[in-house]
Design a protein around this motif. Structure first.
Motif, short mmCIF file in Angstrom:
data_model
loop_
_atom_site.label_atom_id
_atom_site.label_comp_id
_atom_site.label_asym_id
_atom_site.label_seq_id
_atom_site.Cartn_x
_atom_site.Cartn_y
_atom_site.Cartn_z
N TRP A 84 0.96 -1.04 0.00
CA TRP A 84 -0.01 0.03 -0.03
C TRP A 84 0.74 1.39 -0.03
CZ3 TRP A 84 -3.23 2.15 4.62
CH2 TRP A 84 -4.30 3.03 4.36
N LEU A 85 1.79 1.22 0.98
CA LEU A 85 2.70 2.42 0.82
C LEU A 85 3.38 2.51 -0.55
CD1 LEU A 85 4.09 4.57 2.55
CD2 LEU A 85 5.97 3.08 3.23
N LYS A 86 4.02 1.53 -1.13
CA LYS A 86 4.38 1.65 -2.38
C LYS A 86 3.32 2.38 -3.57
CE LYS A 86 8.12 -2.05 -2.59
NZ LYS A 86 8.50 -3.29 -3.31
N ALA A 87 2.36 1.83 -3.56
CA ALA A 87 1.19 2.36 -4.45
C ALA A 87 0.94 3.78 -4.13
CB ALA A 87 -0.05 1.73 -4.11
N LEU A 88 0.74 4.02 -2.74
CA LEU A 88 0.38 5.62 -2.63
C LEU A 88 1.69 6.65 -2.94
CD1 LEU A 88 -1.20 5.27 0.99
CD2 LEU A 88 -2.32 6.08 -1.03
N THR A 89 2.79 6.12 -2.60
CA THR A 89 3.99 7.04 -2.74
C THR A 89 4.46 7.02 -4.22
OG1 THR A 89 4.81 6.10 -0.49
CG2 THR A 89 6.37 7.57 -2.02
N PHE A 90 4.20 6.07 -5.13
CA PHE A 90 4.49 6.12 -6.22
C PHE A 90 3.55 6.98 -7.09
CE2 PHE A 90 3.62 4.64 -10.83
CZ PHE A 90 5.01 4.51 -11.23
N SER A 91 2.15 7.14 -6.94
CA SER A 91 1.33 7.76 -7.32
C SER A 91 1.33 9.29 -6.88
CB SER A 91 -0.25 7.57 -6.75
OG SER A 91 -0.42 5.96 -6.89
N LEU A 92 1.87 9.35 -5.71
CA LEU A 92 1.98 10.75 -5.25
C LEU A 92 3.25 11.58 -6.02
CD1 LEU A 92 1.15 12.67 -2.84
CD2 LEU A 92 3.01 11.82 -1.39
N ILE A 93 4.18 11.09 -5.93
CA ILE A 93 5.44 11.74 -6.55
C ILE A 93 5.45 11.90 -8.07
CG2 ILE A 93 7.03 10.85 -4.61
CD1 ILE A 93 8.39 9.14 -6.45
N LYS A 232 14.75 14.01 7.87
CA LYS A 232 15.22 12.82 7.10
C LYS A 232 14.25 11.69 7.25
CE LYS A 232 19.15 9.90 6.05
NZ LYS A 232 19.55 10.33 4.77
N VAL A 233 13.87 11.45 8.19
CA VAL A 233 12.82 10.02 8.33
C VAL A 233 11.59 10.73 8.85
CG1 VAL A 233 12.73 8.01 9.79
CG2 VAL A 233 14.92 8.71 8.99
N MET A 234 10.53 10.04 8.04
CA MET A 234 9.24 10.41 8.41
C MET A 234 8.46 8.78 9.06
SD MET A 234 6.01 11.63 6.32
CE MET A 234 4.38 12.06 6.88
N PHE A 235 8.14 9.06 10.01
CA PHE A 235 7.64 7.60 10.88
C PHE A 235 6.38 7.48 10.87
CE2 PHE A 235 6.64 4.51 13.96
CZ PHE A 235 8.05 3.83 14.30
N LEU A 236 5.54 6.60 10.20
CA LEU A 236 4.21 6.34 10.12
C LEU A 236 3.78 5.03 10.77
CD1 LEU A 236 3.95 7.15 6.47
CD2 LEU A 236 3.49 8.78 7.98
N ARG A 237 2.33 5.07 11.27
CA ARG A 237 1.94 4.02 11.91
C ARG A 237 0.69 3.41 10.89
NH1 ARG A 237 3.60 6.70 16.27
NH2 ARG A 237 4.41 5.57 18.20
N TYR A 238 0.67 2.17 10.56
CA TYR A 238 -0.16 1.63 9.65
C TYR A 238 -1.89 2.02 10.14
CZ TYR A 238 -2.79 -1.78 6.79
OH TYR A 238 -3.57 -2.56 5.84
N GLU A 239 -1.95 1.80 11.32
CA GLU A 239 -3.25 2.23 11.65
C GLU A 239 -3.90 3.51 11.73
OE1 GLU A 239 -1.77 -1.44 13.37
OE2 GLU A 239 -0.66 0.45 13.53
N LEU A 252 2.67 13.35 3.98
CA LEU A 252 3.75 12.63 3.09
C LEU A 252 4.05 13.64 2.06
CD1 LEU A 252 5.39 10.22 2.73
CD2 LEU A 252 3.69 9.15 1.45
N ALA A 253 3.11 14.27 1.30
CA ALA A 253 3.36 14.95 0.18
C ALA A 253 4.20 16.26 0.66
CB ALA A 253 2.16 15.57 -0.37
N GLU A 254 3.97 16.71 1.76
CA GLU A 254 4.76 17.84 2.33
C GLU A 254 6.37 17.45 2.46
OE1 GLU A 254 4.32 21.13 2.87
OE2 GLU A 254 2.12 21.16 2.51
N PHE A 255 6.46 16.31 3.33
CA PHE A 255 7.71 15.73 3.66
C PHE A 255 8.41 15.28 2.37
CE2 PHE A 255 10.23 11.88 4.45
CZ PHE A 255 11.11 12.46 5.14
N LEU A 256 7.92 15.10 1.18
CA LEU A 256 8.69 14.50 0.20
C LEU A 256 8.92 15.68 -0.90
CD1 LEU A 256 6.86 11.16 -0.49
CD2 LEU A 256 9.03 11.62 0.49
#
Length: 338
Positions: A84-93, A232-239, A252-256
């Motif tokens: 899920w994280l891969k799909a979201l980030t790929f689409s985002l950037i 440098k590191v954004m820490f996320l929780r799945y929940e 996430l978009a802001e961080f990237l």
């Protein structure tokens, strides 16, 4: 060839252990070992457990990967929401450049599993012995993923300004998802008893384990990065991601460095990304129902339930208490809670 395997069956790559370089063979002969969940043996290196194929990629990656300041690295433990994280980030950037968001099957996610679009450093790029991959075809920002703990990342990642997004998950759900996933990979071997796998997990013996050390390695770095000019590191929780996806996606978009404009938000682009990357949408795509990864793992194995609290259907009260106690004892002193 896997033990008990019919001679006429071709062993998928993820079960093969004979394509290892000499230096990896020399290394694993010196390492602590234990029973693997789907391969025969796993090895402890730099404090964490790995399958042989991952060790090959780990060492190659440490030697040869040169991070760029614009790189983005998605780090997770197995079965913590990686797909899920891969799909979201790929689409985002990629939404403003190569791949505008569309729900009419033109987007790459309709024809590619997210793992094909965001390769793992150690499993997809640096896993072949004596081969250094050519990464010049990756356009900036380059997007990669890893299951490696922070201590095992290439030094160039730690020394550069590249950004790391770490996603963790409640270990009770991580365990159940990992148990199901591992059983789906155990060709010719039957199912791992839940109790046996649980005992190993609680002792930290699983691919990427101990889970508490893996999470804490990135948690500590995320706290340190808050004190630096550039986070440098954004820490996320799945929940939290499941319950407040829109808000966290914007963060996430802001961080990237690719924040949503007011126009994009007014046009509903955030919701379009969430629909495109939703579990139900991805799971029901043809590529994820019948396709396979180059390693031989079926794409459908990455889409089981994706729910919060599935552990309630499998774990006893005693098991829950045991895992909760481990989390408190191992992680509580560092200000970390699930």
């Amino acid at each position: 060839m896997a033990e008990g395997q019919p001679s006429s069956i071709i062993v998928p790559k993820y079960l093969q252990e004979d394509e290892l370089s000499e230096d990896v063979r020399d290394l694993i002969s010196t390492l602590p070992t234990d029973k693997g969940w789907f391969v025969n043996t796993i090895y402890q290196y730099q404090g964490f457990w790995h399958v042989p194929r991952q060790l090959q990629g780990l060492l190659n990656c440490q030697k040869h990967f040169k991070a760029q300041d614009t790189d983005i690295l998605l780090a997770t433990q197995p079965k913590s929401g990686t797909t899920w994280l891969k799909a979201l980030t790929f689409s985002l950037i990629n939404r403003k450049t190569k791949y505008p968001i569309t729900l009419n099957h033109d987007h790459p996610l309709f024809s590619n599993n997210p793992h094909a679009l965001v390769p793992f450093l150690e499993f997809d790029l640096f896993h072949v012995k004596d081969v250094v991959p050519d990464l010049s075809l990756f356009s900036s920002p380059r997007l990669f993923a890893t299951h490696l703990p922070y201590v095992s990342l290439p030094e160039s990642v730690k020394d550069s300004d590249c950004k790391i997004v770490y996603l963790c998950r409640d270990p009770k759900d991580t365990f159940i998802s990992l148990w199901h996933f591992s059983n789906s990979l155990r060709l010719f071997k039957g199912t791992n008893p839940l109790k046996d796998s649980f005992d190993q997990f609680c002792r930290g013996i699983n691919v990427g384990g101990p889970f508490w050390d893996h999470i804490l390695s990135y948690w500590k770095e995320s706290l340190l990065s808050l004190e630096k000019p550039k986070k440098k590191v954004m820490f996320l929780r799945y929940e939290e991601l499941k319950m407040n996806t829109s808000f966290i996606l914007k963060n996430l978009a802001e961080f990237l460095g690719c924040p949503f404009s007011k126009e994009e938000e007014d046009q509903g682009l955030v919701d379009d990304i969430l629909k495109l990357c939703s579990f139900e949408n991805l799971k029901n795509l043809e590529v994820n129902k019948n396709g396979k990864r180059p390693s031989g793992i079926a794409n459908k194995a990455y889409f089981r339930r994706g729910e919060i609290g599935d552990w309630k259907n499998h774990l006893t009260h005693e098991m829950v208490d045991q895992l909760n106690t481990i989390v408190e004892n191992k992680m509580g002193n560092f200000g970390f809670k699930f």
